[in-house]
Design a protein around this motif. Sequence first.
Motif, short mmCIF file in Angstrom:
data_model
loop_
_atom_site.label_atom_id
_atom_site.label_comp_id
_atom_site.label_asym_id
_atom_site.label_seq_id
_atom_site.Cartn_x
_atom_site.Cartn_y
_atom_site.Cartn_z
N GLU A 149 1.04 -1.12 0.30
CA GLU A 149 0.25 0.28 0.65
C GLU A 149 0.55 1.05 -0.15
O GLU A 149 1.80 1.04 0.71
CB GLU A 149 -1.07 0.32 1.06
CG GLU A 149 -2.21 0.51 1.30
CD GLU A 149 -3.24 0.28 2.82
OE1 GLU A 149 -4.25 -0.19 2.49
OE2 GLU A 149 -2.94 1.05 3.57
N TYR A 150 0.77 1.86 -0.68
CA TYR A 150 1.32 3.28 -1.19
C TYR A 150 0.46 4.60 -0.57
O TYR A 150 -1.19 4.77 -1.18
CB TYR A 150 2.37 3.55 -2.05
CG TYR A 150 3.45 1.94 -2.86
CD1 TYR A 150 4.02 3.43 -1.93
CD2 TYR A 150 2.80 1.73 -3.56
CE1 TYR A 150 5.57 2.48 -2.27
CE2 TYR A 150 4.31 0.97 -3.57
CZ TYR A 150 5.39 1.67 -3.46
OH TYR A 150 6.59 1.02 -4.03
N SER A 151 1.08 4.99 -0.06
CA SER A 151 0.76 6.85 -0.13
C SER A 151 2.26 7.85 0.16
O SER A 151 2.57 7.25 1.52
CB SER A 151 -0.20 7.02 0.86
OG SER A 151 0.06 6.74 2.16
N THR A 152 1.69 8.71 0.35
CA THR A 152 2.23 9.85 0.91
C THR A 152 2.42 10.53 1.91
O THR A 152 1.23 11.27 1.97
CB THR A 152 3.17 10.60 -0.24
OG1 THR A 152 3.60 10.42 -2.00
CG2 THR A 152 4.07 11.96 -0.28
N ILE A 207 1.73 14.27 2.21
CA ILE A 207 0.67 15.54 2.02
C ILE A 207 -0.29 15.37 2.08
O ILE A 207 -1.86 15.29 1.88
CB ILE A 207 1.40 15.78 0.06
CG1 ILE A 207 1.03 14.36 -0.46
CG2 ILE A 207 2.60 16.11 -0.38
CD1 ILE A 207 0.38 14.45 -2.13
N SER A 208 0.07 13.58 3.06
CA SER A 208 -1.51 12.97 3.35
C SER A 208 -2.31 12.80 1.76
O SER A 208 -3.64 12.98 2.41
CB SER A 208 -2.60 13.99 4.09
OG SER A 208 -1.40 14.23 5.76
N GLY A 209 -1.43 12.42 1.14
CA GLY A 209 -2.61 11.62 -0.33
C GLY A 209 -1.69 10.65 -1.39
O GLY A 209 -0.51 10.36 -0.88
N LEU A 210 -2.43 11.14 -2.14
CA LEU A 210 -1.01 10.60 -3.46
C LEU A 210 -0.90 11.66 -4.37
O LEU A 210 -1.10 12.29 -4.38
CB LEU A 210 -2.36 9.26 -4.40
CG LEU A 210 -3.04 8.55 -3.26
CD1 LEU A 210 -4.41 7.95 -4.82
CD2 LEU A 210 -2.48 7.08 -3.74
N SER A 211 0.67 10.93 -4.47
CA SER A 211 1.58 11.85 -4.98
C SER A 211 2.09 11.10 -6.61
O SER A 211 1.84 9.56 -6.39
CB SER A 211 2.72 11.99 -4.64
OG SER A 211 3.51 10.93 -4.66
#
Length: 84
Positions: A58-61, A64-68
């Motif tokens: 699972e990926y998220s950034t 930035i508290s979201g997806l890049s």
Amino acid sequence: MLIKQLDGWVQRDHTIGKDFNFKNYYQTMAFVNAVAWLSHREDHHPDLNVSYNKCHVEYSTHAISGLSENDFICAAKVDALFKV
């Protein structure tokens, strides 16, 4: 949408994730170690949930508290590892 370019990845809120299935624990751990190597090289680390013959990636950034865009790039690179 970048998610459409990824095979089998699912977007939920601010994450993208995918289950990878294997024949045994050895194959699972080999994949996990390859993902760890890739993650270190890219300096972008997914959350991994590992069991005997499955690994959920699972990926998220978090910054930035979201997806890049980098989340999607790294997901594609993980897919490439799985196909080797």
